[in-house]
Design a protein around this motif. Sequence first.
Motif, PDB file in Angstrom:
ATOM      1  N   GLY A   6     -96.441  46.974  20.711  1.00  0.00           N
ATOM      2  CA  GLY A   6     -97.531  47.931  20.877  1.00  0.00           C
ATOM      3  C   GLY A   6     -97.365  49.150  19.990  1.00  0.00           C
ATOM      4  O   GLY A   6     -98.318  49.610  19.348  1.00  0.00           O
ATOM      5  N   LEU A  36    -104.777  51.845  21.102  1.00  0.00           N
ATOM      6  CA  LEU A  36    -104.593  50.621  21.879  1.00  0.00           C
ATOM      7  C   LEU A  36    -104.780  50.841  23.374  1.00  0.00           C
ATOM      8  O   LEU A  36    -105.224  49.935  24.084  1.00  0.00           O
ATOM      9  CB  LEU A  36    -103.199  50.043  21.615  1.00  0.00           C
ATOM     10  CG  LEU A  36    -102.943  49.497  20.203  1.00  0.00           C
ATOM     11  CD1 LEU A  36    -101.524  48.975  20.089  1.00  0.00           C
ATOM     12  CD2 LEU A  36    -103.930  48.384  19.870  1.00  0.00           C
ATOM     13  N   THR A  37    -104.445  52.031  23.850  1.00  0.00           N
ATOM     14  CA  THR A  37    -104.541  52.272  25.291  1.00  0.00           C
ATOM     15  C   THR A  37    -105.992  52.330  25.778  1.00  0.00           C
ATOM     16  O   THR A  37    -106.260  52.084  26.954  1.00  0.00           O
ATOM     17  CB  THR A  37    -103.832  53.587  25.660  1.00  0.00           C
ATOM     18  OG1 THR A  37    -104.376  54.661  24.870  1.00  0.00           O
ATOM     19  CG2 THR A  37    -102.338  53.478  25.408  1.00  0.00           C
ATOM     20  N   GLN A  59     -99.741  50.190  16.848  1.00  0.00           N
ATOM     21  CA  GLN A  59    -100.412  51.491  16.802  1.00  0.00           C
ATOM     22  C   GLN A  59    -100.083  52.238  15.511  1.00  0.00           C
ATOM     23  O   GLN A  59    -100.958  52.890  14.918  1.00  0.00           O
ATOM     24  CB  GLN A  59     -99.991  52.327  18.010  1.00  0.00           C
ATOM     25  CG  GLN A  59    -100.742  53.651  18.131  1.00  0.00           C
ATOM     26  CD  GLN A  59    -102.226  53.452  18.330  1.00  0.00           C
ATOM     27  OE1 GLN A  59    -102.679  53.000  19.373  1.00  0.00           O
ATOM     28  NE2 GLN A  59    -103.011  53.777  17.312  1.00  0.00           N
ATOM     29  N   SER A  64     -92.819  43.984  24.434  1.00  0.00           N
ATOM     30  CA  SER A  64     -94.232  44.366  24.524  1.00  0.00           C
ATOM     31  C   SER A  64     -94.437  45.798  24.059  1.00  0.00           C
ATOM     32  O   SER A  64     -95.369  46.100  23.300  1.00  0.00           O
ATOM     33  CB  SER A  64     -94.730  44.198  25.960  1.00  0.00           C
ATOM     34  OG  SER A  64     -94.611  42.864  26.381  1.00  0.00           O
TER      35      SER A  64
END
Length: 240
Positions: A95, A30-31, A99, A91
């Motif tokens: 996240g 995701l990053t 992931q 958030s």
Amino acid sequence: MRNDLQGLEIGQKELQKLTNLPVNDELIILTHPMKRLLSRVVERAKGSEAATVIFIGMTILVSSYVAFDVIIRLFVNWVTIPSWLLLVISSCSVGILTQIFFYILWKQRSRTVRQNMTHSLKILLNDVERHSAVIKAIDINDQIEAAGNSGVSLNERKKVIEALKMTRNDLVRALKTERILRENKKFIVSKLELFADNLPTLTVMQVSEEASEHGRWLNEVFQIALDVQQEMKSLQSQGS
């Protein structure tokens, strides 16, 4: 990339469709897209669009926070921590869970590939990579030539391109045939004609140009076709 190289590669989506397997599947981090988005924002913020980028960014942040704060006050008014802190925690939690989901999905898809991997498929996937590497090398050479280095022009370019087209067709046929045999263990092998169109031509080119670079590469493709035929016979004996 020049027009004659367009469409010669076997991309990941096409490869997955041909094999009916999630081959070459990469774990989604995701990053990574967030970093790319941030880089674009910073790049535009340094240019003439700085004011617009900052305004849009601040608008999105403030609007998101206000909407989240309103939802918290209406439906979760028993929460005592500040809404901004709850937004950060929520958030991060979403996240992390997302992931983890992507990781589990990637592990399952990777396990599916390992369980269905055959000797022929391994050979073909490796040769698809070599096929793409040749196309990439030609493209880089074309870029160097376009920069003004006329001395690096590829000799017999048309012949190499024709060989790449022929090899691509042969690889596609081989991948389709491997899938048929893998998914139908008891299938009676009667599809050897899938190689009939290009294999004799490749044999002639192999003999006449075995000393050249593209002739050596064609020889590798020719050997792959023979390997696949041998694997087909092997699978036939296993299924009978």
